[in-house]
Design a protein around this motif. Sequence first.
Motif, short mmCIF file in Angstrom:
data_model
loop_
_atom_site.label_atom_id
_atom_site.label_comp_id
_atom_site.label_asym_id
_atom_site.label_seq_id
_atom_site.Cartn_x
_atom_site.Cartn_y
_atom_site.Cartn_z
N LEU A 160 0.80 -1.22 0.00
CA LEU A 160 0.00 0.00 0.00
C LEU A 160 0.84 1.27 0.00
CD1 LEU A 160 -2.72 -1.06 2.61
CD2 LEU A 160 -2.99 -0.93 0.12
N LEU A 161 2.14 1.13 0.15
CA LEU A 161 3.01 2.29 0.31
C LEU A 161 2.90 3.28 -0.85
CD1 LEU A 161 5.34 3.41 2.19
CD2 LEU A 161 6.90 2.44 0.50
N ASN A 162 2.81 2.76 -2.06
CA ASN A 162 2.81 3.64 -3.24
C ASN A 162 1.41 4.02 -3.70
OD1 ASN A 162 5.67 3.73 -3.47
ND2 ASN A 162 5.64 1.67 -4.37
N GLN A 163 0.45 3.88 -2.80
CA GLN A 163 -0.93 4.31 -3.04
C GLN A 163 -1.50 3.72 -4.34
OE1 GLN A 163 -0.06 8.62 -2.75
NE2 GLN A 163 -1.24 8.60 -0.85
N PRO A 164 -1.56 2.39 -4.42
CA PRO A 164 -2.09 1.76 -5.63
C PRO A 164 -3.59 1.98 -5.77
CG PRO A 164 -1.82 0.12 -3.92
CD PRO A 164 -1.22 1.39 -3.38
N ARG A 165 -4.05 1.92 -6.99
CA ARG A 165 -5.49 1.98 -7.24
C ARG A 165 -6.09 0.57 -7.27
NH1 ARG A 165 -6.43 5.57 -12.40
NH2 ARG A 165 -8.53 5.74 -11.52
N CYS A 166 -5.24 -0.42 -7.44
CA CYS A 166 -5.66 -1.82 -7.45
C CYS A 166 -4.65 -2.63 -6.66
CB CYS A 166 -5.73 -2.38 -8.87
SG CYS A 166 -6.72 -1.42 -10.03
N LEU A 167 -5.14 -3.48 -5.76
CA LEU A 167 -4.27 -4.36 -5.00
C LEU A 167 -4.50 -5.79 -5.48
CD1 LEU A 167 -2.19 -4.40 -2.65
CD2 LEU A 167 -4.10 -5.04 -1.15
N LEU A 168 -3.43 -6.48 -5.84
CA LEU A 168 -3.50 -7.83 -6.39
C LEU A 168 -2.92 -8.81 -5.39
CD1 LEU A 168 -2.13 -6.86 -9.93
CD2 LEU A 168 -4.51 -6.75 -9.11
N LEU A 169 -3.67 -9.85 -5.05
CA LEU A 169 -3.27 -10.79 -4.00
C LEU A 169 -3.26 -12.21 -4.55
CD1 LEU A 169 -5.77 -8.72 -2.56
CD2 LEU A 169 -4.27 -9.36 -0.67
N ASP A 170 -2.09 -12.86 -4.48
CA ASP A 170 -1.93 -14.21 -5.02
C ASP A 170 -2.01 -15.23 -3.88
OD1 ASP A 170 -1.38 -16.43 -6.52
OD2 ASP A 170 0.72 -15.97 -6.86
N GLU A 171 -3.17 -15.82 -3.70
CA GLU A 171 -3.42 -16.81 -2.64
C GLU A 171 -2.81 -16.37 -1.31
OE1 GLU A 171 -3.94 -20.79 -3.44
OE2 GLU A 171 -3.51 -20.68 -5.57
N PRO A 172 -3.19 -15.20 -0.80
CA PRO A 172 -2.52 -14.65 0.38
C PRO A 172 -2.80 -15.41 1.67
CG PRO A 172 -4.46 -13.36 -0.15
CD PRO A 172 -4.28 -14.34 -1.28
N LEU A 173 -3.83 -16.25 1.71
CA LEU A 173 -4.18 -16.93 2.96
C LEU A 173 -3.78 -18.40 2.97
CD1 LEU A 173 -7.79 -15.46 3.41
CD2 LEU A 173 -5.61 -14.51 4.16
N SER A 174 -3.21 -18.90 1.89
CA SER A 174 -2.98 -20.35 1.76
C SER A 174 -1.98 -20.89 2.76
CB SER A 174 -2.54 -20.68 0.34
OG SER A 174 -1.32 -20.04 0.04
N TRP A 191 -10.24 -4.07 5.42
CA TRP A 191 -9.29 -3.14 4.81
C TRP A 191 -9.75 -2.69 3.43
CZ3 TRP A 191 -5.14 -7.03 6.62
CH2 TRP A 191 -4.71 -6.69 7.91
N GLN A 192 -10.29 -3.63 2.66
CA GLN A 192 -10.74 -3.26 1.32
C GLN A 192 -11.86 -2.23 1.38
OE1 GLN A 192 -13.78 -4.22 -0.54
NE2 GLN A 192 -13.00 -3.19 -2.38
N LYS A 193 -12.79 -2.41 2.30
CA LYS A 193 -13.89 -1.45 2.43
C LYS A 193 -13.38 -0.10 2.90
CE LYS A 193 -17.23 -4.12 1.13
NZ LYS A 193 -17.80 -3.91 -0.22
N GLU A 194 -12.43 -0.10 3.84
CA GLU A 194 -11.91 1.16 4.37
C GLU A 194 -11.07 1.90 3.32
OE1 GLU A 194 -9.79 0.49 7.97
OE2 GLU A 194 -11.58 0.01 9.14
N LEU A 195 -10.26 1.15 2.59
CA LEU A 195 -9.39 1.78 1.60
C LEU A 195 -10.15 2.20 0.35
CD1 LEU A 195 -6.43 -0.75 1.89
CD2 LEU A 195 -6.38 1.63 2.66
N GLY A 196 -11.19 1.43 0.00
CA GLY A 196 -12.02 1.78 -1.14
C GLY A 196 -11.37 1.51 -2.49
N ILE A 197 -10.28 0.73 -2.51
CA ILE A 197 -9.61 0.45 -3.78
C ILE A 197 -10.02 -0.93 -4.29
CG2 ILE A 197 -7.66 1.96 -3.26
CD1 ILE A 197 -5.99 -0.48 -2.61
N THR A 198 -9.67 -1.22 -5.52
CA THR A 198 -10.02 -2.49 -6.15
C THR A 198 -9.09 -3.59 -5.67
OG1 THR A 198 -10.65 -1.20 -8.09
CG2 THR A 198 -10.50 -3.59 -8.36
N PHE A 199 -9.65 -4.69 -5.18
CA PHE A 199 -8.87 -5.86 -4.78
C PHE A 199 -9.15 -6.98 -5.79
CE2 PHE A 199 -7.67 -5.84 0.01
CZ PHE A 199 -7.40 -4.49 -0.01
N VAL A 200 -8.08 -7.63 -6.26
CA VAL A 200 -8.22 -8.84 -7.08
C VAL A 200 -7.43 -9.94 -6.37
CG1 VAL A 200 -8.00 -9.90 -9.35
CG2 VAL A 200 -8.35 -7.42 -9.17
#
Length: 352
Positions: A160-174, A191-200
């Motif tokens: 999140l440091l560089n203020q992305p408009r989309c955050l991409l997560l590759d099996e982050p909970l596995s 976090w997704q609701k608070e940040l308001g950005i697109t999560f994939v």
Amino acid sequence: MVQPASTVLQTSAADIELVHVSKQYGDALAVDAIDLRIPGGAYCCLLGPSGCGKTSTLRMIAGHESVSDGDILIGGRNVTREEPASRGTAMVFQSYALFPHLSALDNVAFSLKMRGVAKEARRKRAGELLELVAMSAYAARKPAQLSGGQQQRVALARALLNQPRCLLLDEPLSALDPFLRVQMRAELKRWQKELGITFVHVTHSQEEAMALADLVVVMSHGHVEQSGTPHEVFNRPRTEFVARFLGGHNVLGANGRLFTVRADHLRIAPHGVTPVQASSGEGGVSRFGGVACTVREAEYQGTHLRMTLDPLDGSPELVSVLRDADYDPQRFGPDARVTVWWDEQDAHPLAA
């Protein structure tokens, strides 16, 4: 006290559009001409078994894999040939990829250091993001001194440091244990609701996708089988693959057509109790079935039992859910003969 996300991350969500996107590795076609639109600010889960093309799709969005054919647009801008750093995306890798010799704070601040930002300024910014993910107390610890969930929080703060408009997560909970996985799932959604950005978010877990997503995209063999809300995809699966992969469905056939009946809508009774078709007496709804089965197993799951049934005619197994209070081991235990049926309104037709 955790700062509101709006004071930490001043950015806006971006929609993502894939237009006829393909990915080929030699002779192998991993992604086959898919079209997909993810609205800005949505939580999208790419769901499917290993080898279905979901991770390749995510990596093409990020720019970590080249596109063999087609276009990727982020926020209406064609980024197909752009470098990852210029796309407005950030990626959280499955392994978290933290630097083992750096503290949590310095891991988050690392990219600012590489850009020549002064030490005080970069540490202040990294500290704000660690506070956002409730990791301020662990800022001085190195990754080996952190739990899996804590490492994931650090990786998220770094992304999140560089203020992305989309955050991409590759099996982050596995890599997390089941209890922590559920806890972190709730955190990601918050976090997704608070940040308001697109999560994939790429996952092979149906439960994870159902719990997190606004948009579920089910993939198989490089194709999008179905996309929609979790409710739409689960209750109205489009194909036999979707119904079977999501689980909780029985795929049945009649008159050359396939349809599904959810496991919790499949009724069971001791053999011979229910005729092939009878009025249920409830608003004229008809009941169908009369399929004679043997109970293979009755798996206790707390509030209910999951009944696996073998039809006597040799057709594929059926699954029914029976409330714990209704379970009688004499009538419904292993090897018992039962009859199953369903209400007409609970049968959902599948695409040919």
